[in-house]
Write an enzyme that holds these catalytic residues in place. Structure first.
Site, short mmCIF file in Angstrom:
data_model
loop_
_atom_site.label_atom_id
_atom_site.label_comp_id
_atom_site.label_asym_id
_atom_site.label_seq_id
_atom_site.Cartn_x
_atom_site.Cartn_y
_atom_site.Cartn_z
N THR A 161 8.19 10.48 27.93
CA THR A 161 9.59 10.55 27.52
C THR A 161 10.21 9.17 27.36
O THR A 161 11.04 8.94 26.48
CB THR A 161 10.38 11.38 28.55
OG1 THR A 161 9.86 12.70 28.53
CG2 THR A 161 11.86 11.41 28.22
N THR A 210 6.35 11.87 32.83
CA THR A 210 6.63 12.29 34.21
C THR A 210 5.89 13.57 34.59
O THR A 210 5.69 13.83 35.78
CB THR A 210 8.15 12.54 34.40
OG1 THR A 210 8.57 13.49 33.43
CG2 THR A 210 8.93 11.26 34.27
N1 ASP Z 1 8.51 15.29 30.24
C1 ASP Z 1 7.50 14.31 30.19
C2 ASP Z 1 8.02 12.93 30.48
O1 ASP Z 1 8.90 12.83 31.25
C3 ASP Z 1 6.61 14.34 29.04
C4 ASP Z 1 5.27 13.81 29.47
O2 ASP Z 1 4.88 14.01 30.59
O3 ASP Z 1 4.64 13.16 28.65
O4 ASP Z 1 7.58 11.93 30.00
#
Ligand code: ASP
Length: 333
Positions: A12, A94
Protein backbone atom coordinates in the site's frame (compact mmCIF):
# COMPACT_ATOMS: atom_id res chain seq x y z
CA UNK A 1 26.54 9.30 9.64
CA UNK A 2 24.91 5.88 9.39
CA UNK A 3 24.08 4.57 5.92
CA UNK A 4 20.81 2.74 5.51
CA UNK A 5 19.81 0.85 2.35
CA UNK A 6 16.24 0.56 1.07
CA UNK A 7 14.60 -2.53 -0.42
CA UNK A 8 11.21 -1.67 -1.97
CA UNK A 9 8.75 -4.53 -2.51
CA UNK A 10 5.42 -2.79 -3.22
CA UNK A 11 2.44 -2.77 -0.85
CA UNK A 12 0.00 0.00 0.00
CA UNK A 13 2.84 2.41 0.78
CA UNK A 14 3.66 2.33 -2.95
CA UNK A 15 0.11 1.95 -4.27
CA UNK A 16 -2.10 4.31 -6.21
CA UNK A 17 -5.82 3.85 -6.87
CA UNK A 18 -7.47 3.07 -10.24
CA UNK A 19 -10.51 1.39 -11.77
CA UNK A 20 -9.08 -2.06 -10.94
CA UNK A 21 -8.28 -1.22 -7.34
CA UNK A 22 -5.02 -0.16 -5.71
CA UNK A 23 -1.79 -1.41 -7.23
CA UNK A 24 1.84 -0.55 -6.39
CA UNK A 25 3.18 2.02 -8.87
CA UNK A 26 5.64 4.13 -6.83
CA UNK A 27 9.32 3.15 -6.83
CA UNK A 28 11.63 3.08 -3.84
CA UNK A 29 13.10 6.41 -4.98
CA UNK A 30 9.57 7.90 -5.18
CA UNK A 31 9.00 6.80 -1.58
CA UNK A 32 12.28 8.37 -0.46
CA UNK A 33 11.41 11.64 -2.23
CA UNK A 34 7.92 11.72 -0.71
CA UNK A 35 9.40 11.21 2.77
CA UNK A 36 12.08 13.86 2.23
CA UNK A 37 14.82 11.23 2.50
CA UNK A 38 16.23 11.55 -1.06
CA UNK A 39 19.36 13.52 -1.87
CA UNK A 40 21.63 12.46 1.03
CA UNK A 41 25.37 11.96 0.63
CA UNK A 42 26.16 9.16 0.00
CA UNK A 43 22.77 8.55 -1.67
CA UNK A 44 20.57 5.86 -0.13
CA UNK A 45 21.27 2.54 -1.89
CA UNK A 46 17.95 1.33 -3.31
CA UNK A 47 16.88 -2.06 -4.60
CA UNK A 48 13.53 -2.52 -6.29
CA UNK A 49 11.79 -5.87 -6.13
CA UNK A 50 8.54 -5.58 -8.03
CA UNK A 51 6.34 -8.07 -6.27
CA UNK A 52 2.97 -6.30 -6.06
CA UNK A 53 0.54 -6.95 -3.21
CA UNK A 54 2.06 -9.09 -0.47
CA UNK A 55 -1.26 -10.94 -0.12
CA UNK A 56 -0.56 -12.77 -3.41
CA UNK A 57 2.96 -13.99 -2.58
CA UNK A 58 4.00 -17.57 -2.11
CA UNK A 59 6.88 -18.88 -0.01
CA UNK A 60 9.28 -18.68 -2.93
CA UNK A 61 8.65 -14.94 -3.28
CA UNK A 62 9.12 -14.44 0.44
CA UNK A 63 12.37 -16.34 0.25
CA UNK A 64 13.50 -14.01 -2.57
CA UNK A 65 12.86 -11.01 -0.35
CA UNK A 66 15.17 -12.51 2.28
CA UNK A 67 17.82 -13.12 -0.39
CA UNK A 68 17.53 -9.47 -1.47
CA UNK A 69 17.91 -8.30 2.15
CA UNK A 70 21.10 -10.38 2.33
CA UNK A 71 22.23 -8.71 -0.88
CA UNK A 72 21.56 -5.23 0.58
CA UNK A 73 23.55 -6.05 3.74
CA UNK A 74 26.50 -7.35 1.70
CA UNK A 75 26.70 -4.67 -1.02
CA UNK A 76 29.32 -1.92 -0.61
CA UNK A 77 27.75 1.54 -0.48
CA UNK A 78 28.67 3.68 -3.50
CA UNK A 79 30.65 6.79 -2.65
CA UNK A 80 32.33 5.13 0.36
CA UNK A 81 35.53 3.10 0.71
CA UNK A 82 33.57 -0.11 0.29
CA UNK A 83 31.64 0.28 3.55
CA UNK A 84 28.55 -1.89 3.99
CA UNK A 85 25.26 -0.29 5.09
CA UNK A 86 24.58 0.02 8.83
CA UNK A 87 21.03 -1.21 8.38
CA UNK A 88 18.32 -2.02 5.82
CA UNK A 89 14.74 -0.76 5.54
CA UNK A 90 12.24 -2.91 3.65
CA UNK A 91 8.97 -1.41 2.42
CA UNK A 92 6.38 -4.17 2.35
CA UNK A 93 2.62 -4.77 2.19
CA UNK A 94 1.06 -4.88 5.62
CA UNK A 95 -1.04 -8.00 4.92
CA UNK A 96 1.85 -10.43 5.32
CA UNK A 97 4.58 -8.27 6.85
CA UNK A 98 4.41 -10.32 10.06
CA UNK A 99 5.31 -13.39 8.04
CA UNK A 100 8.25 -11.92 6.14
CA UNK A 101 9.78 -10.33 9.26
CA UNK A 102 9.50 -13.65 11.10
CA UNK A 103 10.96 -15.63 8.19
CA UNK A 104 13.81 -13.12 8.06
CA UNK A 105 14.41 -13.65 11.79
CA UNK A 106 14.77 -17.40 11.20
CA UNK A 107 17.16 -17.02 8.28
CA UNK A 108 19.31 -13.93 8.91
CA UNK A 109 22.12 -13.85 11.43
CA UNK A 110 23.42 -10.27 11.43
CA UNK A 111 23.45 -7.69 14.22
CA UNK A 112 22.61 -4.83 11.84
CA UNK A 113 18.97 -3.72 11.96
CA UNK A 114 16.63 -4.89 9.22
CA UNK A 115 13.43 -2.88 9.60
CA UNK A 116 10.20 -3.59 7.75
CA UNK A 117 7.57 -0.91 7.32
CA UNK A 118 4.62 0.01 5.12
CA UNK A 119 1.44 2.03 5.24
CA UNK A 120 -2.31 1.80 5.66
CA UNK A 121 -2.97 4.78 3.36
CA UNK A 122 -1.81 4.55 -0.25
CA UNK A 123 0.97 6.62 -1.82
CA UNK A 124 -1.57 8.95 -3.48
CA UNK A 125 -3.67 9.51 -0.33
CA UNK A 126 -4.25 13.10 0.78
CA UNK A 127 -2.94 12.13 4.22
CA UNK A 128 -0.51 9.22 3.68
CA UNK A 129 1.04 7.56 6.72
CA UNK A 130 3.83 6.01 4.61
CA UNK A 131 6.26 8.97 4.72
CA UNK A 132 6.29 9.13 8.54
CA UNK A 133 6.60 5.36 8.80
CA UNK A 134 9.51 5.42 6.35
CA UNK A 135 11.32 8.20 8.22
CA UNK A 136 10.81 6.29 11.47
CA UNK A 137 12.10 3.06 9.93
CA UNK A 138 15.24 4.83 8.68
CA UNK A 139 15.83 6.29 12.15
CA UNK A 140 15.45 2.83 13.70
CA UNK A 141 17.73 1.16 11.13
CA UNK A 142 20.44 3.70 12.00
CA UNK A 143 19.98 3.45 15.79
CA UNK A 144 22.57 1.59 17.92
CA UNK A 145 19.74 0.53 20.25
CA UNK A 146 18.14 -1.41 17.37
CA UNK A 147 21.23 -3.55 16.77
CA UNK A 148 21.29 -7.18 17.85
CA UNK A 149 17.51 -7.53 18.08
CA UNK A 150 16.98 -9.46 14.85
CA UNK A 151 14.68 -8.10 12.11
CA UNK A 152 12.11 -5.56 13.34
CA UNK A 153 8.73 -4.20 12.23
CA UNK A 154 8.24 -0.44 12.61
CA UNK A 155 4.80 1.10 12.29
CA UNK A 156 3.03 4.17 13.66
CA UNK A 157 5.88 5.05 16.03
CA UNK A 158 6.20 1.57 17.57
CA UNK A 159 8.78 -1.10 16.81
CA UNK A 160 8.16 -4.81 17.34
CA UNK A 161 10.43 -7.85 17.44
CA UNK A 162 9.64 -10.40 14.75
CA UNK A 163 8.26 -13.06 17.07
CA UNK A 164 4.68 -12.30 18.06
CA UNK A 165 4.04 -9.24 15.89
CA UNK A 166 0.73 -9.34 14.05
CA UNK A 167 -1.63 -7.08 12.15
CA UNK A 168 -4.32 -6.02 14.61
CA UNK A 169 -6.38 -3.56 12.57
CA UNK A 170 -7.32 -3.74 8.90
CA UNK A 171 -7.59 0.02 8.36
CA UNK A 172 -6.34 2.20 11.22
CA UNK A 173 -2.81 3.60 11.28
CA UNK A 174 -2.03 1.62 14.44
CA UNK A 175 -2.02 -1.53 12.35
CA UNK A 176 0.35 -3.75 14.35
CA UNK A 177 0.64 -5.09 17.86
CA UNK A 178 2.31 -7.98 19.65
CA UNK A 179 -0.41 -9.29 21.99
CA UNK A 180 1.08 -10.48 25.26
CA UNK A 181 4.52 -9.13 24.35
CA UNK A 182 4.32 -5.47 23.33
CA UNK A 183 6.72 -3.20 21.39
CA UNK A 184 10.47 -3.24 22.01
CA UNK A 185 11.30 0.31 20.83
CA UNK A 186 9.49 3.58 20.33
CA UNK A 187 10.42 6.17 17.71
CA UNK A 188 9.36 9.81 17.67
CA UNK A 189 10.80 12.71 15.70
CA UNK A 190 13.80 10.58 14.75
CA UNK A 191 14.58 9.64 18.36
CA UNK A 192 14.57 5.94 19.19
CA UNK A 193 13.87 4.84 22.77
CA UNK A 194 14.33 1.30 24.06
CA UNK A 195 11.29 -0.19 25.82
CA UNK A 196 12.73 -3.66 26.32
CA UNK A 197 16.28 -5.04 26.51
CA UNK A 198 17.53 -6.67 23.30
CA UNK A 199 16.67 -10.32 22.88
CA UNK A 200 19.41 -11.81 20.69
CA UNK A 201 18.59 -12.81 17.09
CA UNK A 202 17.34 -16.35 17.03
CA UNK A 203 17.92 -17.92 13.60
CA UNK A 204 17.39 -21.60 12.91
CA UNK A 205 20.76 -23.15 11.95
CA UNK A 206 21.52 -25.50 9.10
CA UNK A 207 18.93 -24.33 6.57
CA UNK A 208 19.69 -24.90 2.91
CA UNK A 209 17.25 -22.71 1.06
CA UNK A 210 18.35 -23.90 -2.36
CA UNK A 211 15.92 -26.74 -1.96
CA UNK A 212 13.07 -24.27 -1.31
CA UNK A 213 10.66 -24.03 1.60
CA UNK A 214 8.40 -27.09 1.97
CA UNK A 215 4.64 -26.52 1.99
CA UNK A 216 3.06 -26.34 5.43
CA UNK A 217 -0.70 -25.79 5.70
CA UNK A 218 -2.72 -24.19 8.48
CA UNK A 219 -5.94 -26.02 9.36
CA UNK A 220 -8.55 -24.15 11.39
CA UNK A 221 -10.39 -26.05 14.14
CA UNK A 222 -13.87 -25.10 15.34
CA UNK A 223 -17.00 -26.83 16.65
CA UNK A 224 -17.90 -29.50 14.11
CA UNK A 225 -14.44 -29.59 12.48
CA UNK A 226 -13.34 -33.12 11.59
CA UNK A 227 -10.27 -34.80 10.11
CA UNK A 228 -11.21 -34.11 6.45
CA UNK A 229 -9.08 -30.97 5.94
CA UNK A 230 -6.05 -32.40 7.73
CA UNK A 231 -6.19 -35.46 5.53
CA UNK A 232 -6.73 -33.42 2.36
CA UNK A 233 -3.75 -31.19 3.17
CA UNK A 234 -1.41 -34.14 3.67
CA UNK A 235 -2.73 -36.01 0.62
CA UNK A 236 -2.20 -32.96 -1.62
CA UNK A 237 1.42 -32.47 -0.63
CA UNK A 238 1.70 -30.59 2.67
CA UNK A 239 4.92 -31.70 4.38
CA UNK A 240 3.66 -30.46 7.74
CA UNK A 241 0.54 -29.03 9.38
CA UNK A 242 -0.29 -26.30 11.88
CA UNK A 243 -3.55 -26.47 13.79
CA UNK A 244 -5.27 -23.18 14.69
CA UNK A 245 -7.09 -24.64 17.67
CA UNK A 246 -9.56 -23.19 20.18
CA UNK A 247 -8.41 -22.06 23.63
CA UNK A 248 -5.18 -23.54 24.92
CA UNK A 249 -5.07 -25.90 21.91
CA UNK A 250 -8.00 -28.32 21.94
CA UNK A 251 -10.05 -30.24 19.42
CA UNK A 252 -12.36 -33.26 19.02
CA UNK A 253 -11.18 -36.87 19.60
CA UNK A 254 -11.46 -37.79 15.91
CA UNK A 255 -9.11 -34.93 14.96
CA UNK A 256 -6.62 -36.08 17.61
CA UNK A 257 -6.78 -39.60 16.12
CA UNK A 258 -5.96 -38.21 12.66
CA UNK A 259 -3.06 -36.25 14.14
CA UNK A 260 -1.66 -39.50 15.57
CA UNK A 261 -1.96 -41.12 12.13
CA UNK A 262 -0.18 -38.18 10.45
CA UNK A 263 2.70 -37.86 12.92
CA UNK A 264 3.11 -41.67 12.71
CA UNK A 265 3.45 -41.26 8.94
CA UNK A 266 6.18 -38.62 9.36
CA UNK A 267 4.06 -35.46 8.90
CA UNK A 268 4.86 -33.10 11.80
CA UNK A 269 1.92 -31.27 13.37
CA UNK A 270 2.14 -28.07 15.43
CA UNK A 271 -0.61 -26.79 17.72
CA UNK A 272 -1.30 -23.04 18.01
CA UNK A 273 -4.18 -21.21 19.59
CA UNK A 274 -6.81 -19.20 17.72
CA UNK A 275 -6.67 -16.78 20.68
CA UNK A 276 -4.51 -13.70 19.96
CA UNK A 277 -2.62 -13.75 23.28
CA UNK A 278 -1.18 -16.50 25.49
CA UNK A 279 0.40 -19.86 24.77
CA UNK A 280 -1.08 -23.15 23.58
CA UNK A 281 -0.51 -25.72 26.36
CA UNK A 282 -1.78 -29.29 26.73
CA UNK A 283 -4.29 -29.19 29.61
CA UNK A 284 -7.44 -31.10 28.64
CA UNK A 285 -8.39 -34.68 27.82
CA UNK A 286 -11.43 -35.83 25.81
CA UNK A 287 -10.06 -34.45 22.52
CA UNK A 288 -8.17 -31.66 24.24
CA UNK A 289 -4.52 -30.73 24.15
CA UNK A 290 -3.37 -33.71 26.22
CA UNK A 291 -4.68 -36.01 23.48
CA UNK A 292 -2.95 -33.92 20.80
CA UNK A 293 0.35 -34.05 22.69
CA UNK A 294 -0.01 -37.83 23.06
CA UNK A 295 -0.70 -37.98 19.33
CA UNK A 296 2.77 -36.52 18.74
CA UNK A 297 1.82 -32.89 18.04
CA UNK A 298 4.22 -30.13 19.17
CA UNK A 299 2.75 -27.19 21.09
CA UNK A 300 4.04 -23.95 19.56
CA UNK A 301 3.73 -21.64 22.59
CA UNK A 302 2.31 -18.23 21.74
CA UNK A 303 3.36 -18.31 18.09
CA UNK A 304 0.50 -17.45 15.75
CA UNK A 305 -0.45 -20.17 13.26
CA UNK A 306 0.98 -17.95 10.47
CA UNK A 307 4.39 -17.62 12.09
CA UNK A 308 4.42 -21.24 13.32
CA UNK A 309 3.84 -22.35 9.74
CA UNK A 310 7.06 -20.63 8.66
CA UNK A 311 9.00 -22.07 11.59
CA UNK A 312 7.94 -25.58 10.61
CA UNK A 313 8.67 -24.98 6.93
CA UNK A 314 12.19 -23.71 7.71
CA UNK A 315 12.73 -26.63 10.12
CA UNK A 316 11.66 -29.06 7.38
CA UNK A 317 14.10 -27.38 4.98
CA UNK A 318 16.86 -27.92 7.57
CA UNK A 319 16.00 -31.49 8.52
CA UNK A 320 13.14 -33.49 7.06
CA UNK A 321 13.20 -36.19 9.71
CA UNK A 322 14.10 -34.09 12.73
CA UNK A 323 11.78 -31.13 12.00
CA UNK A 324 9.52 -31.58 15.05
CA UNK A 325 12.58 -31.78 17.32
CA UNK A 326 14.14 -28.71 15.64
CA UNK A 327 10.92 -26.77 16.26
CA UNK A 328 10.83 -27.81 19.93
CA UNK A 329 14.50 -26.85 20.31
CA UNK A 330 13.89 -23.42 18.75
CA UNK A 331 10.86 -22.81 20.98
CA UNK A 332 12.81 -23.81 24.12
CA UNK A 333 15.91 -21.87 23.11
N1 ASP B 1 -3.08 -3.98 2.40
C1 ASP B 1 -1.75 -4.29 2.06
C2 ASP B 1 -0.78 -3.22 2.45
O1 ASP B 1 -1.00 -2.61 3.43
C3 ASP B 1 -1.52 -4.77 0.70
C4 ASP B 1 -0.34 -5.69 0.72
O2 ASP B 1 -0.13 -6.38 1.69
O3 ASP B 1 0.40 -5.69 -0.25
O4 ASP B 1 0.22 -2.94 1.85
Amino acid sequence: MATVALLATGGTIASTGGADGRVPTASGRDLLRQAGLGGGDPPVPVRELELGGSFSWDLERMRRVIEEIRGCLAAPVRGTDGARPDGVVVTHGTDTMEETVFLASLLLDDPRPVVLTGAQQPYDSRSPDGPENLRDAFAVAAAPSARGRGPLLCFDGLVFAARGVTKVDTLSHRAFGAPGRGPVLRVHDGRVTALAPPGPPHPLPGVDLDTGLPRVDVVALYPGADEALLRAAAETGAAGLVLAAPGTGNTAPRVAREVARLTGAGVPVLVCSRVPSGPAVPLYGGGGGVDLARAGAVFAGDLSPWQARLLLSVALAATRLGAARAVSGWLDG
